[in-house]
Motif scaffolding. Structure first.
Motif, PDB file in Angstrom:
ATOM      1  N   ASN A 130      12.672  -2.074  -4.242  1.00 43.79           N
ATOM      2  CA  ASN A 130      13.328  -2.561  -5.452  1.00 43.79           C
ATOM      3  C   ASN A 130      12.685  -3.870  -5.910  1.00 43.79           C
ATOM      4  OD1 ASN A 130      15.128  -2.017  -7.474  1.00 43.79           O
ATOM      5  ND2 ASN A 130      16.858  -2.921  -6.424  1.00 43.79           N
ATOM      6  N   MET A 131      12.378  -4.769  -4.978  1.00 44.33           N
ATOM      7  CA  MET A 131      11.696  -6.013  -5.309  1.00 44.33           C
ATOM      8  C   MET A 131      10.287  -5.718  -5.839  1.00 44.33           C
ATOM      9  SD  MET A 131      10.290  -8.959  -2.755  1.00 44.33           S
ATOM     10  CE  MET A 131       9.122  -7.747  -2.160  1.00 44.33           C
ATOM     11  N   TRP A 132       9.577  -4.819  -5.165  1.00 46.78           N
ATOM     12  CA  TRP A 132       8.219  -4.463  -5.585  1.00 46.78           C
ATOM     13  C   TRP A 132       8.227  -3.883  -6.995  1.00 46.78           C
ATOM     14  CZ3 TRP A 132       5.458  -0.257  -7.196  1.00 46.78           C
ATOM     15  CH2 TRP A 132       4.071  -0.336  -7.111  1.00 46.78           C
ATOM     16  N   ARG A 133       9.210  -3.028  -7.279  1.00 44.62           N
ATOM     17  CA  ARG A 133       9.339  -2.397  -8.600  1.00 44.62           C
ATOM     18  C   ARG A 133       9.459  -3.449  -9.697  1.00 44.62           C
ATOM     19  NH1 ARG A 133      13.551  -2.061 -11.814  1.00 44.62           N
ATOM     20  NH2 ARG A 133      14.982  -2.800 -10.209  1.00 44.62           N
ATOM     21  N   ARG A 134      10.241  -4.482  -9.452  1.00 43.38           N
ATOM     22  CA  ARG A 134      10.431  -5.533 -10.467  1.00 43.38           C
ATOM     23  C   ARG A 134       9.143  -6.320 -10.707  1.00 43.38           C
ATOM     24  NH1 ARG A 134      15.303  -5.894  -7.602  1.00 43.38           N
ATOM     25  NH2 ARG A 134      14.629  -7.776  -6.521  1.00 43.38           N
ATOM     26  N   LYS A 135       8.294  -6.405  -9.716  1.00 43.79           N
ATOM     27  CA  LYS A 135       7.027  -7.140  -9.848  1.00 43.79           C
ATOM     28  C   LYS A 135       5.907  -6.287 -10.432  1.00 43.79           C
ATOM     29  CE  LYS A 135       7.819 -10.394  -6.102  1.00 43.79           C
ATOM     30  NZ  LYS A 135       7.303 -10.919  -4.819  1.00 43.79           N
ATOM     31  N   HIS A 136       6.132  -4.974 -10.551  1.00 47.33           N
ATOM     32  CA  HIS A 136       5.087  -4.056 -11.013  1.00 47.33           C
ATOM     33  C   HIS A 136       5.608  -3.177 -12.149  1.00 47.33           C
ATOM     34  CE1 HIS A 136       2.238  -5.037  -7.811  1.00 47.33           C
ATOM     35  NE2 HIS A 136       3.323  -5.265  -7.098  1.00 47.33           N
ATOM     36  N   PRO A 137       5.762  -3.767 -13.326  1.00 48.67           N
ATOM     37  CA  PRO A 137       6.285  -2.977 -14.462  1.00 48.67           C
ATOM     38  C   PRO A 137       5.404  -1.810 -14.848  1.00 48.67           C
ATOM     39  CG  PRO A 137       5.462  -5.127 -15.191  1.00 48.67           C
ATOM     40  CD  PRO A 137       5.455  -5.146 -13.698  1.00 48.67           C
ATOM     41  N   ASP A 159       7.591   3.915 -14.964  1.00 51.09           N
ATOM     42  CA  ASP A 159       7.779   5.311 -15.361  1.00 51.09           C
ATOM     43  C   ASP A 159       8.302   6.203 -14.239  1.00 51.09           C
ATOM     44  OD1 ASP A 159       4.968   4.756 -14.455  1.00 51.09           O
ATOM     45  OD2 ASP A 159       4.798   6.936 -14.576  1.00 51.09           O
ATOM     46  N   ILE A 160       8.152   5.809 -12.986  1.00 47.06           N
ATOM     47  CA  ILE A 160       8.595   6.691 -11.893  1.00 47.06           C
ATOM     48  C   ILE A 160       9.974   6.332 -11.358  1.00 47.06           C
ATOM     49  CG2 ILE A 160       6.219   7.193 -11.198  1.00 47.06           C
ATOM     50  CD1 ILE A 160       7.535   5.532  -8.517  1.00 47.06           C
ATOM     51  N   PHE A 161      10.488   5.180 -11.768  1.00 45.12           N
ATOM     52  CA  PHE A 161      11.759   4.711 -11.180  1.00 45.12           C
ATOM     53  C   PHE A 161      12.972   5.043 -12.027  1.00 45.12           C
ATOM     54  CE2 PHE A 161       8.670   1.846  -9.136  1.00 45.12           C
ATOM     55  CZ  PHE A 161       9.009   2.092  -7.812  1.00 45.12           C
ATOM     56  N   GLN A 219      10.849  11.549  -9.763  1.00 46.90           N
ATOM     57  CA  GLN A 219      11.329  10.199 -10.025  1.00 46.90           C
ATOM     58  C   GLN A 219      11.844   9.606  -8.714  1.00 46.90           C
ATOM     59  OE1 GLN A 219      11.992   8.547 -13.529  1.00 46.90           O
ATOM     60  NE2 GLN A 219      10.061   9.662 -13.406  1.00 46.90           N
ATOM     61  N   VAL A 220      11.948   8.281  -8.672  1.00 46.95           N
ATOM     62  CA  VAL A 220      12.336   7.583  -7.452  1.00 46.95           C
ATOM     63  C   VAL A 220      13.517   6.664  -7.713  1.00 46.95           C
ATOM     64  CG1 VAL A 220      11.579   5.933  -5.685  1.00 46.95           C
ATOM     65  CG2 VAL A 220       9.972   7.657  -6.573  1.00 46.95           C
ATOM     66  N   VAL A 221      14.531   6.765  -6.856  1.00 45.87           N
ATOM     67  CA  VAL A 221      15.629   5.800  -6.827  1.00 45.87           C
ATOM     68  C   VAL A 221      15.299   4.828  -5.696  1.00 45.87           C
ATOM     69  CG1 VAL A 221      18.097   5.445  -6.452  1.00 45.87           C
ATOM     70  CG2 VAL A 221      17.300   7.480  -7.693  1.00 45.87           C
ATOM     71  N   GLN A 223       0.837  -1.207   0.000  1.00 48.99           N
ATOM     72  CA  GLN A 223       0.000   0.000   0.000  1.00 48.99           C
ATOM     73  C   GLN A 223       0.867   1.250   0.000  1.00 48.99           C
ATOM     74  OE1 GLN A 223      -3.347   0.130   2.822  1.00 48.99           O
ATOM     75  NE2 GLN A 223      -3.104  -2.084   3.045  1.00 48.99           N
ATOM     76  N   LEU A 224       1.943   1.219   0.791  1.00 48.05           N
ATOM     77  CA  LEU A 224       2.863   2.361   0.812  1.00 48.05           C
ATOM     78  C   LEU A 224       3.513   2.550  -0.560  1.00 48.05           C
ATOM     79  CD1 LEU A 224       4.514   1.754   4.295  1.00 48.05           C
ATOM     80  CD2 LEU A 224       3.038   3.679   3.688  1.00 48.05           C
ATOM     81  N   ALA A 225       3.911   1.455  -1.199  1.00 45.81           N
ATOM     82  CA  ALA A 225       4.536   1.545  -2.523  1.00 45.81           C
ATOM     83  C   ALA A 225       3.576   2.133  -3.551  1.00 45.81           C
ATOM     84  CB  ALA A 225       5.031   0.171  -2.966  1.00 45.81           C
TER      85      ALA A 225
END
Length: 94
Positions: free
Chosen positions: A79-86, A90-92, A70-72, A55-57
């Motif tokens: 980082n794990m969540w980002r890979r699961k949510h293509p 656009d924000i990473f 943008q987010v680093v 929820q926070l992500a």
């Protein structure tokens, strides 16, 4: 569902989500108006696995799109969540 809050103090900030075990938080540093580094996500003991970090992500993604930053993702969870949510790519900046 509880309300996520965002607070900023100088160059640091946090998103917080109340749970029945305490606050789930995601912390970040603001490097510029268009770049944020997320360094930590924490969910209270006993509240893990209930979707609070996700929820926070999702809130972070919405905030980044609405605010134009943008987010680093230095935080291992994000980082794990980002890979699961293509759909959020656009924000990473990786």
């Amino acid at each position: 569902m509880s309300e996520i809050t965002k607070s900023v103090d100088g160059g640091h900030g946090r998103y917080a989500l109340p749970t029945d075990k305490g606050e789930a938080v995601m912390t970040f540093s603001i490097t510029s108006p268009t770049l944020v580094i997320v360094d930590h996500t924490e969910v209270p003991i006993g509240a893990e696995g209930q979707g609070y970090a996700g929820q926070l992500a999702r809130f972070l993604v919405e905030d980044a799109r609405a605010s134009g930053f943008q987010v680093v993702p230095l935080c291992p969870f994000l980082n794990m969540w980002r890979r699961k949510h293509p759909e959020a790519a656009d924000i990473f900046q990786v």
